[in-house]
Enzyme design. Structure first.
Site, short mmCIF file in Angstrom:
data_model
loop_
_atom_site.label_atom_id
_atom_site.label_comp_id
_atom_site.label_asym_id
_atom_site.label_seq_id
_atom_site.Cartn_x
_atom_site.Cartn_y
_atom_site.Cartn_z
N ASN A 13 -20.72 -27.11 -103.98
CA ASN A 13 -20.71 -26.02 -104.29
C ASN A 13 -21.70 -25.15 -103.94
O ASN A 13 -22.76 -25.34 -104.59
CB ASN A 13 -20.21 -25.75 -105.63
CG ASN A 13 -19.37 -24.61 -106.15
OD1 ASN A 13 -19.34 -24.17 -107.24
ND2 ASN A 13 -18.92 -23.78 -105.28
N GLY A 76 -20.78 -22.44 -113.03
CA GLY A 76 -21.29 -23.68 -113.79
C GLY A 76 -22.28 -24.13 -112.73
O GLY A 76 -23.31 -24.59 -113.09
N ASN A 77 -21.73 -24.59 -111.60
CA ASN A 77 -22.73 -25.13 -110.44
C ASN A 77 -23.65 -24.39 -110.03
O ASN A 77 -24.90 -24.48 -109.60
CB ASN A 77 -21.80 -25.51 -109.43
CG ASN A 77 -20.92 -26.82 -109.46
OD1 ASN A 77 -21.43 -27.80 -110.01
ND2 ASN A 77 -19.60 -26.51 -109.25
N ASN A 175 -15.19 -17.31 -117.45
CA ASN A 175 -14.21 -16.65 -116.62
C ASN A 175 -13.09 -17.31 -116.57
O ASN A 175 -12.90 -18.42 -117.07
CB ASN A 175 -15.14 -16.86 -114.91
CG ASN A 175 -15.44 -18.32 -114.95
OD1 ASN A 175 -15.12 -19.16 -115.89
ND2 ASN A 175 -15.91 -18.80 -113.58
N HIS A 177 -9.54 -19.68 -116.24
CA HIS A 177 -9.18 -20.72 -115.58
C HIS A 177 -7.64 -21.06 -115.82
O HIS A 177 -7.42 -21.00 -117.14
CB HIS A 177 -10.19 -22.09 -115.98
CG HIS A 177 -11.27 -21.92 -115.15
ND1 HIS A 177 -11.93 -22.35 -114.02
CD2 HIS A 177 -12.68 -21.32 -115.68
CE1 HIS A 177 -13.09 -21.91 -113.67
NE2 HIS A 177 -13.55 -21.31 -114.64
N ASN A 208 -9.15 -18.84 -111.32
CA ASN A 208 -9.59 -20.08 -110.81
C ASN A 208 -8.28 -21.16 -111.39
O ASN A 208 -7.88 -21.08 -112.52
CB ASN A 208 -10.75 -20.29 -111.54
CG ASN A 208 -11.82 -19.59 -111.29
OD1 ASN A 208 -12.50 -19.22 -110.10
ND2 ASN A 208 -12.50 -18.79 -112.17
N GLU A 226 -10.84 -21.54 -106.23
CA GLU A 226 -11.78 -20.56 -106.81
C GLU A 226 -11.22 -19.00 -106.61
O GLU A 226 -11.23 -18.67 -105.39
CB GLU A 226 -13.27 -20.79 -106.49
CG GLU A 226 -13.90 -21.85 -107.32
CD GLU A 226 -15.44 -21.89 -107.44
OE1 GLU A 226 -15.76 -20.76 -107.99
OE2 GLU A 226 -16.05 -22.78 -107.11
N ARG A 227 -11.35 -18.29 -107.64
CA ARG A 227 -11.08 -16.93 -107.33
C ARG A 227 -12.21 -16.39 -106.33
O ARG A 227 -13.32 -16.32 -106.71
CB ARG A 227 -10.96 -16.22 -108.63
CG ARG A 227 -11.07 -14.85 -108.87
CD ARG A 227 -11.13 -14.18 -110.30
NE ARG A 227 -12.53 -14.66 -110.82
CZ ARG A 227 -12.69 -13.95 -112.14
NH1 ARG A 227 -11.97 -13.24 -112.85
NH2 ARG A 227 -13.85 -14.06 -112.62
N GLY A 236 -18.30 -25.75 -111.87
CA GLY A 236 -18.75 -26.10 -112.88
C GLY A 236 -17.75 -25.82 -114.10
O GLY A 236 -17.55 -26.59 -115.08
N THR A 237 -17.52 -24.56 -113.93
CA THR A 237 -16.87 -23.98 -115.26
C THR A 237 -15.40 -24.53 -115.21
O THR A 237 -14.78 -24.84 -116.27
CB THR A 237 -16.61 -22.25 -115.25
OG1 THR A 237 -16.13 -21.94 -113.94
CG2 THR A 237 -18.05 -21.71 -115.53
#
Length: 292
Positions: A13, A76-77, A175, A177, A208, A226-227, A236-237
């Protein structure tokens, strides 16, 4: 305007990192999209601007912008790459092994490991409590279950997409998910399906979307749309949200190994604090100067 940048990635990412500790840089959506364009720009899933934080407990603020120019609350990443940038560029006190990052989702404590040259190799991020309340995720999908200590949750909630009913597990890690467990994530055409979930009316701020399966060895294979980015090699998230969803639906325990396109992340959902801890790598690809 000329920008000095560092290209970094966390499990594939990837991000364009720009230092702005004097708080003078304000990139617009068009400039961000140009930087992230993979044929004519540097190429990345997003841009992270390293800015000063107004919070005294935080070392710096991570200003994260998706590849389409939209602002994101958390990544997260990206926050591990943010940590690596601060460590490798000596923006933390000498000898430090931890710090607090400021993000739009709030402060995130981080501990990290370094190599013999003092460069960061891995980081563990306290991602905080997962948010399950449908109104706060946010999602229009109705709550289907009450989770002790965390309230109402939309788990295995039905969502009709392309004439098929999908079971969605809605989790926010700062965020939104939407996690769905499928037989074989590899068999899905995410380029077609992803946008149908991302912009679905059930997700007022878009979402996401994670397509996951629990393997025989207990690891969780996950692909993510991913959005604002499309399919990315890691999220990550999203890994955190998927681990939480797997635990809440009885598919996994409190510790999970998430296998993403670009690598592996370790997720631990602490039973005492309800905080989710993410551990994974971050690496520098190259540095340069670009005109925007």
């Amino acid at each position: 305007m000329q920008l000095e940048f560092t290209k970094m990635h966390g499990a594939g990412n990837d991000f364009v990192m720009v230092e702005d500790m004097n708080d003078r840089i304000d990139l617009d959506a068009e400039q961000v999209a140009a930087l992230c364009e993979r044929h004519f720009g540097i190429g990345a899933d997003g841009v992270i601007v390293v800015k000063p934080s107004p919070r005294p407990e935080c070392a710096a603020y991570m200003h994260y912008i998706n590849a389409d120019g939209s602002l994101a609350q958390m990544c997260g990443n990206g926050v591990r790459c943010f940590a690596k940038y601060l460590v490798d560029h000596k923006l933390l006190p000498q000898g430090a092994t931890s710090f607090v990052a400021d993000t739009l989702a709030g402060p995130r404590p981080i501990t990290f490991e370094v190599d013999e040259n003092g460069l960061m190799t891995r980081a563990t991020v306290d991602m905080g409590e997962p948010i399950l309340d449908p109104a706060k995720v946010p999602t229009a999908l109705a709550a289907t279950k009450t989770v002790e200590g965390l309230g109402q949750a939309a788990l295995e909630a039905p969502l009709l997409v392309e004439g098929q009913t999908w079971s969605m597990n809605c989790v926010s890690m700062g965020n939104p998910h939407a996690v769905t467990f499928v037989d074989d994530p590899e068999a899905l055409d995410l380029a077609h399906l992803g946008p149908l979930f991302e912009a679905n009316a059930a997700f007022p701020e878009k979402t996401n979307t994670e397509f996951a399966t629990v393997r025989a060895d207990g690891s969780i294979r996950m692909r993510v749309w991913e959005r604002g980015c499309g399919e990315t090699w890691a999220c990550g998230t999203g890994a955190c949200a998927t681990a939480v969803a797997a635990c809440l639906t009885g598919r996994a325990g409190r510790r999970s190994t998430l296998v993403l396109n670009g690598g592996v992340l370790s997720i631990r959902w602490d039973e005492q604090t309800n905080h989710v801890f993410m551990t994974g790598p971050a690496a520098t690809s190259f540095t340069g100067t670009v005109t925007v």
